[in-house]
Write an enzyme that holds these catalytic residues in place. Structure first.
Site, PDB file in Angstrom:
ATOM      1  N   GLU A   1      34.229  -9.249  24.093  1.00  0.00           N
ATOM      2  CA  GLU A   1      32.874  -9.715  24.405  1.00  0.00           C
ATOM      3  C   GLU A   1      32.380 -10.547  23.225  1.00  0.00           C
ATOM      4  O   GLU A   1      31.605 -10.100  22.385  1.00  0.00           O
ATOM      5  CB  GLU A   1      31.940  -8.543  24.681  1.00  0.00           C
ATOM      6  CG  GLU A   1      30.566  -8.986  25.182  1.00  0.00           C
ATOM      7  CD  GLU A   1      29.664  -7.834  25.549  1.00  0.00           C
ATOM      8  OE1 GLU A   1      29.944  -7.187  26.583  1.00  0.00           O
ATOM      9  OE2 GLU A   1      28.691  -7.571  24.810  1.00  0.00           O
TER      10      GLU A   1
ATOM     11  N   GLU B   1      25.410   2.049  25.590  1.00  0.00           N
ATOM     12  CA  GLU B   1      25.834   1.117  24.534  1.00  0.00           C
ATOM     13  C   GLU B   1      24.737   0.952  23.501  1.00  0.00           C
ATOM     14  O   GLU B   1      23.595   0.614  23.835  1.00  0.00           O
ATOM     15  CB  GLU B   1      26.190  -0.252  25.113  1.00  0.00           C
ATOM     16  CG  GLU B   1      26.661  -1.225  24.043  1.00  0.00           C
ATOM     17  CD  GLU B   1      27.043  -2.589  24.574  1.00  0.00           C
ATOM     18  OE1 GLU B   1      27.597  -3.397  23.806  1.00  0.00           O
ATOM     19  OE2 GLU B   1      26.782  -2.870  25.755  1.00  0.00           O
TER      20      GLU B   1
END
Length: 256
Positions: free
Chosen positions: A237, A139
């Protein structure tokens, strides 16, 4: 098309209390069957597993570590131990995805050199991932607001590293919020990354609130994902500005 959503419980359903078990129950009551967490180390894993099982909820991703500076080869052996513990904990909870981040970069090495060192670190943990049936999700995170100094700040950074490692155990998590805040053109970046992307996370920008709270065009973003052929989960998120079930209603309605 319809999209299946997961929700990160570090930010979502916090009104249910400090215990992750209570947040799992609250998410399930709101209709979510998939959740995500950050670090598992030090948590009551049997209690979390019991809550997942009791509520019919699946944990779909967790994070290995945030602090290891993987551009430093001296950290690699220790990170193998960190990753093994994280992957074993995830496996205990029925989770097969562990997010790995690069840590901070350094000013005295060129970026291609640093990315190659990061790839070396990943090659060392691939055998652990193979042993435990784990997928490593790379990520990238924006440097402009949330993570100043991080090495992998662009989507392409993670793609380049995944391509270098060239293992089915190393894939890319694309975070639309980080991409937008970093100033990227999401469609161009995601199109170039699609051969590696297996998970997408979202929040609105600016502010990292729930989708619909800021400037991102969410019908357009979902249309982009469909146009580019993404068919996986979409992970919420974000830091909701209202009670979670209410805050997530807009994106859930769009994803139906």
């Amino acid at each position: 098309m319809s999209w299946e959503l997961s929700v990160n419980l570090e930010y979502g359903f916090t009104e249910a209390g400090e215990k992750i078990e209570d947040r799992i129950a609250a998410a399930a009551a709101a209709g979510f069957t998939k959740v995500e967490l950050f670090l598992l180390k030090g948590r009551d894993l049997p209690a979390i597993k019991a809550a997942l099982d009791a509520n019919g909820v699946q944990l779909v991703s967790t994070v290995a570590d945030y602090v290891t500076q993987l551009v430093d080869p001296a950290t690699h052996d220790g990170f193998c131990e960190t990753f093994r513990e994280a992957a074993e904990n995830a496996r205990f909870l029925g989770c097969g995805n562990v997010v790995v981040t690069s840590g901070r970069g350094v000013p005295w090495l060129k970026r291609p050199v640093q990315l190659a060192i990061f790839a070396d670190a990943l090659r060392k943990i691939v055998p652990i991932a193979e042993e435990l049936g784990t997928t490593i999700l790379l990520e990238s995170a924006n440097t402009r607001h949330d993570h100043p100094g991080v090495l992998c700040s662009t989507t392409q950074d993670s793609v380049v590293v995944a391509d270098m490692v060239d293992s089915p155990r190393v894939k890319v998590l694309y975070d639309l919020y980080h991409s937008v805040v970093e100033g990227e053109d999401p469609e161009a970046e995601l199109q170039a990354a699609m051969h590696q992307v297996v998970h997408v996370q979202i929040a609105d920008a600016p502010g990292r609130g729930e989708p619909g709270s800021a400037a991102i065009d969410w019908p357009g973003a979902l249309a982009m994902l469909e146009r580019l052929g993404y068919r996986g989960l979409i992970g919420i998120e974000c830091q909701p500005q209202r009670p979670s079930a209410e805050a997530f209603a807009h994106i859930r309605n769009l994803c139906r």
